[in-house]
Design an enzyme around this catalytic site. Structure first.
Site, short mmCIF file in Angstrom:
data_model
loop_
_atom_site.label_atom_id
_atom_site.label_comp_id
_atom_site.label_asym_id
_atom_site.label_seq_id
_atom_site.Cartn_x
_atom_site.Cartn_y
_atom_site.Cartn_z
N HIS A 122 0.84 -1.20 0.00
CA HIS A 122 0.00 0.00 0.00
C HIS A 122 0.87 1.26 0.00
O HIS A 122 1.94 1.27 0.59
CB HIS A 122 -0.90 0.03 1.24
CG HIS A 122 -2.09 -0.87 1.14
ND1 HIS A 122 -3.11 -0.86 2.05
CD2 HIS A 122 -2.42 -1.80 0.22
CE1 HIS A 122 -4.02 -1.75 1.70
NE2 HIS A 122 -3.62 -2.34 0.60
N TYR B 90 -9.28 4.89 8.31
CA TYR B 90 -9.37 5.21 9.74
C TYR B 90 -10.50 6.21 9.89
O TYR B 90 -10.40 7.34 9.41
CB TYR B 90 -8.07 5.85 10.24
CG TYR B 90 -6.91 4.89 10.41
CD1 TYR B 90 -6.18 4.42 9.32
CD2 TYR B 90 -6.53 4.48 11.68
CE1 TYR B 90 -5.13 3.54 9.50
CE2 TYR B 90 -5.46 3.60 11.87
CZ TYR B 90 -4.77 3.14 10.77
OH TYR B 90 -3.73 2.27 10.95
N PRO C 152 -3.01 -0.40 19.32
CA PRO C 152 -2.80 -0.83 17.93
C PRO C 152 -3.06 0.24 16.87
O PRO C 152 -2.80 0.00 15.69
CB PRO C 152 -3.80 -1.98 17.77
CG PRO C 152 -4.85 -1.73 18.80
CD PRO C 152 -4.17 -1.05 19.94
N LYS D 85 2.10 -0.53 15.32
CA LYS D 85 3.54 -0.57 15.60
C LYS D 85 4.01 -1.81 16.38
O LYS D 85 5.21 -2.07 16.42
CB LYS D 85 3.94 0.67 16.43
CG LYS D 85 3.87 1.96 15.66
CD LYS D 85 4.99 2.06 14.66
CE LYS D 85 4.76 3.15 13.66
NZ LYS D 85 4.85 2.76 12.27
N TYR E 194 4.18 6.51 10.31
CA TYR E 194 3.35 5.35 9.98
C TYR E 194 4.15 4.31 9.17
O TYR E 194 4.06 3.11 9.45
CB TYR E 194 2.12 5.81 9.18
CG TYR E 194 1.02 4.81 9.10
CD1 TYR E 194 0.07 4.73 10.12
CD2 TYR E 194 0.92 3.93 8.04
CE1 TYR E 194 -0.95 3.79 10.07
CE2 TYR E 194 -0.10 2.99 7.98
CZ TYR E 194 -1.03 2.93 8.99
OH TYR E 194 -2.03 2.00 8.95
C1 FAD Z 1 -5.29 -9.42 20.22
C2 FAD Z 1 -4.12 -8.63 19.69
C3 FAD Z 1 -4.25 -7.87 18.50
C4 FAD Z 1 -3.17 -7.16 17.99
N1 FAD Z 1 -3.31 -6.41 16.85
C5 FAD Z 1 -2.26 -5.70 16.36
C6 FAD Z 1 -2.34 -4.93 15.18
O1 FAD Z 1 -3.38 -4.86 14.54
N2 FAD Z 1 -1.22 -4.27 14.75
C7 FAD Z 1 0.00 -4.34 15.42
O2 FAD Z 1 1.02 -3.79 15.00
N3 FAD Z 1 0.09 -5.05 16.55
C8 FAD Z 1 -0.99 -5.73 17.02
N4 FAD Z 1 -0.87 -6.46 18.14
C9 FAD Z 1 0.43 -6.51 18.74
C10 FAD Z 1 1.32 -7.51 18.04
O3 FAD Z 1 0.59 -8.64 17.68
C11 FAD Z 1 2.44 -7.81 19.00
O4 FAD Z 1 3.18 -6.61 19.19
C12 FAD Z 1 3.37 -8.93 18.54
O5 FAD Z 1 2.70 -10.16 18.62
C13 FAD Z 1 4.63 -8.96 19.39
O6 FAD Z 1 5.35 -10.12 19.13
P1 FAD Z 1 6.17 -10.84 20.28
O7 FAD Z 1 6.83 -11.99 19.61
O8 FAD Z 1 6.95 -9.86 21.02
O9 FAD Z 1 5.06 -11.35 21.31
P2 FAD Z 1 3.92 -12.45 21.14
O10 FAD Z 1 3.40 -12.45 19.75
O11 FAD Z 1 2.96 -12.23 22.25
O12 FAD Z 1 4.68 -13.81 21.34
C14 FAD Z 1 5.07 -14.27 22.63
C15 FAD Z 1 5.07 -15.77 22.63
O13 FAD Z 1 5.53 -16.23 23.89
C16 FAD Z 1 4.70 -17.30 24.32
N5 FAD Z 1 4.80 -17.39 25.78
C17 FAD Z 1 4.16 -16.69 26.73
N6 FAD Z 1 4.53 -17.08 27.95
C18 FAD Z 1 5.43 -18.06 27.79
C19 FAD Z 1 6.17 -18.88 28.68
N7 FAD Z 1 6.05 -18.77 30.02
N8 FAD Z 1 7.00 -19.80 28.17
C20 FAD Z 1 7.14 -19.95 26.83
N9 FAD Z 1 6.46 -19.20 25.93
C21 FAD Z 1 5.62 -18.27 26.41
C22 FAD Z 1 3.32 -16.92 23.81
O14 FAD Z 1 2.44 -18.02 23.71
C23 FAD Z 1 3.68 -16.34 22.44
O15 FAD Z 1 3.69 -17.33 21.44
C24 FAD Z 1 -1.93 -7.17 18.67
C25 FAD Z 1 -1.80 -7.92 19.86
C26 FAD Z 1 -2.88 -8.63 20.39
C27 FAD Z 1 -2.72 -9.40 21.69
#
Ligand code: FAD
Length: 415
Positions: free
Chosen positions: A79, A207, A298, A302, A388
Site C-alpha cells: 500500500h 481510519y 494498535p 507498531k 506510519y
Molecule cells: C489481540 C491482539 C491484537 C493485535 N493487533 C495488532 C495490530 O493490529 N497491529 C499491530 O502492529 N500489533 C498488534 N498487536 C500486537 C502484536 O501482535 C504484538 O506486538 C506482537 O505479537 C509482538 O510479538 P512478540 O513476539 O513480542 O510477542 P507475542 O506475539 O505475544 O509472542 C510471545 C510468545 O511467547 C509465548 N509465551 C508466553 N509465555 C510463555 C512462557 N512462560 N514460556 C514460553 N512461551 C511463552 C506466547 O504463547 C507467544 O507465542 C496485537 C496484539 C494482540 C494481543
C-alpha cells in the site's frame, strides 16, 4: 545443541515462539549461533492466533534478509496510502509520496509466524512447543539457565544468554521486575475486531473518526477483510452478535456514493488498549524483546514492527559478542531499542487520542481541528506518514539511536 544428563546446552535460550523469538532464532542461525526456542502453547494455536497485519518497509526488508519473505512477496499487498475519514468526508494521506517512496505491506502476523516455524523445522533446529512451568535461574551469572517441563519430563537449558520474547504475559519480565521501572497508561477503550470472508470494500485502509466511536477498515488478503470498531474494554463478545457489529460498522464508515460489503464473520474478539514500557530492557544475561518489554495501542500498527526492530538489534549485538567478544552492542541494546520504542509510543498514543471518541465535546472539537490540519498541511501529513511507514533507515534508524544509547549509557553484561 548438545544434551548431557538431561540438560540442553546452547548459546541462546529463546523463551517464546512469537514473531520476536522466531525471527531472532532465524537471524542467529544465519550467523552460525545456536539457539533453542521454547513455547508454552501448541503449534496449531500459535499459527492461528490472529493479530497484527501491517508491516513497515524495514520489517519487510529484514524478513527478506532472514530468507523468509518468499510467500510474503507473493501474497503480501503493498500500500502507498491510507484514508482518514471524519465529518462525512474521506481524505487520502499519500504515505509514499510524503515519506520518500516508502511503503507498507499487508501480510498477517499469523503468516509470518507460519513461515518462520516452517523454516525452523525444515532446518531441523530445536523448537519445543507446549512447555510448562518455565523458570529462569542464574540471570546475573555467566551461566544462566531455563528450567521447564516438556512432555512430562523436567528439562533444563544451559546457555550464555536468555532472550525473553514471551510477550506481555510471559515469565521473563517478572523474573527481573525488581530491577526495572515500568511506565504505563490504560485507555478506556477496546477494539472489537472481526475477520470477515468478504473482499475489502476499500483498496486502502480507512481510519474513521465518528461520534459513535472509531472504526478501522483493513484487510488480510483480496478475499479477507479485517474490521475494527471501538468499544469499551470490558465488553463481552457475546453482547456483539454479527448483525450488531455490521450495523455499527455501517453507521461509522458510511459515505455518500460508497458502500461497505458484508460477509460471514470468521473470527471476532475484543482487545483492551494500553501503553507500556519497561526500562531498561535487560538485566544481567536476560534481554527482553517485543511485547515482553513494551506494548502500544494498535492504532499506529507498531507492535509487531517494534518487536522485529528489537530482535534485529539484539541479533546484531549477539553476533558481535559471540564473534569477537565485543559487548558494546549488548550493553547499548536497551537504550538503542528504547529510543525507537518511545517514538512509537508517542505516535501510537497520538493516533489513539486523535481518532477515538471519549465522550467529551471539547476533546472532540480538538480532534477534528487536528484531523483537518493533518489533511490540509503537508508538514502535518508528512509527520503522520513518516511515523506510519516507520522510521527505520531515517532519523531514528541509525545515528540517533546510537546517540540516544550513548546518552543513556551502557549496562553491564556479566562476564
Ligand atoms: C489481540 C491482539 C491484537 C493485535 N493487533 C495488532 C495490530 O493490529 N497491529 C499491530 O502492529 N500489533 C498488534 N498487536 C500486537 C502484536 O501482535 C504484538 O506486538 C506482537 O505479537 C509482538 O510479538 P512478540 O513476539 O513480542 O510477542 P507475542 O506475539 O505475544 O509472542 C510471545 C510468545 O511467547 C509465548 N509465551 C508466553 N509465555 C510463555 C512462557 N512462560 N514460556 C514460553 N512461551 C511463552 C506466547 O504463547 C507467544 O507465542 C496485537 C496484539 C494482540 C494481543
Amino acid at each position: 545443541m548438545t544434551a548431557a544428563a538431561g540438560a540442553i546446552r546452547t548459546q541462546v535460550a529463546i523463551v517464546g515462539a512469537g514473531p520476536a523469538g522466531l525471527l531472532l532464532a532465524r537471524l542467529l542461525d544465519d550467523a552460525g549461533i545456536e539457539s533453542v526456542v521454547i513455547e508454552n502453547r501448541g503449534r496449531d494455536y500459535v499459527e492461528k492466533r490472529i493479530r497484527a497485519g501491517l508491516l513497515e518497509q524495514g520489517t519487510v526488508e529484514l524478513l527478506e534478509r532472514a530468507g523468509v519473505a518468499g510467500r510474503l512477496h507473493e501474497e503480501g499487498i503493498v500500500h502507498h496510502g491510507i484514508h482518514l475519514q471524519f465529518d462525512g468526508e474521506r481524505h487520502r494521506v499519500a504515505l509514499s509520496d510524503l515519506a520518500g517512496g516508502r511503503t507498507i505491506t499487508i501480510y498477517g502476523q499469523t503468516e509470518i509466524v507460519k513461515d518462520l516455524i516452517g523454516r525452523r523445522l525444515d532446518d531441523g533446529l530445536p523448537l519445543l512447543f507446549e512447555v510448562d512451568e518455565v523458570a529462569l535461574e542464574g540471570i546475573e551469572t555467566a551461566t544462566p539457565r531455563v528450567r521447564f517441563l516438556h512432555a512430562g519430563a523436567r528439562r533444563e537449558i544451559e546457555c550464555d544468554v536468555i532472550a525473553g520474547c514471551d510477550g506481555f504475559h510471559g515469565v521473563c519480565r517478572p523474573a527481573i521486575a525488581k530491577h526495572l521501572q515500568f511506565f504505563s497508561r490504560d485507555y478506556p477503550l477496546g477494539w472489537l475486531g472481526i475477520l470477515a470472508a468478504v473482499a475489502p470494500s476499500s483498496d486502502e485502509l480507512v481510519y474513521a473518526h465518528h461520534e459513535r466511536g472509531f472504526a478501522l477498515l483493513t484487510l488480510r488478503s483480496p478475499e479477507l477483510s479485517r474490521l475494527y470498531i471501538q468499544c469499551a474494554p470490558d465488553e463481552r463478545i457475546e453482547e456483539w452478535p454479527d448483525a450488531r457489529i455490521w450495523e455499527e460498522l455501517q453507521a461509522r464508515v458510511a459515505l455518500d456514493g460508497w458502500s461497505l460489503a458484508e460477509g460471514p464473520v470468521l473470527e471476532k474478539g475484543i482487545t483492551g488498549m494500553r501503553s507500556f514500557v519497561s526500562e531498561p530492557m535487560q538485566h544481567g544475561r536476560l534481554f527482553l524483546a517485543g511485547d515482553a518489554a513494551h506494548i502500544v495501542p494498535p492504532t499506529g500498527a507498531k507492535g509487531l514492527n517494534l518487536a522485529v526492530a528489537d530482535v534485529a538489534l539484539l541479533a546484531a549485538a549477539l553476533v558481535e559478542w559471540f564473534g569477537s567478544a565485543d559487548d558494546t552492542g549488548l550493553r547499548h541494546y536497551s537504550a538503542a531499542c528504547l529510543a525507537r520504542v518511545w517514538r512509537a509510543e508517542h505516535f501510537s498514543y497520538w493516533m489513539t487520542s486523535m481518532l477515538h471518541t471519549f465522550g467529551d465535546p471539547f476533546e472532540q472539537r480538538l480532534q477534528l481541528a487536528q484531523l483537518r490540519y493533518v489533511v490540509s498541511s503537508e508538514a502535518a501529513a508528512r509527520t503522520l506518514a513518516e511515523n506510519y511507514v516507520g522510521l527505520a533507515g531515517s532519523r531514528l534508524g541509525g545515528a540517533d539511536i546510537d546517540g540516544a544509547a550513548r546518552r543513556v549509557g551502557p549496562i553491564s553484561v556479566p562476564r
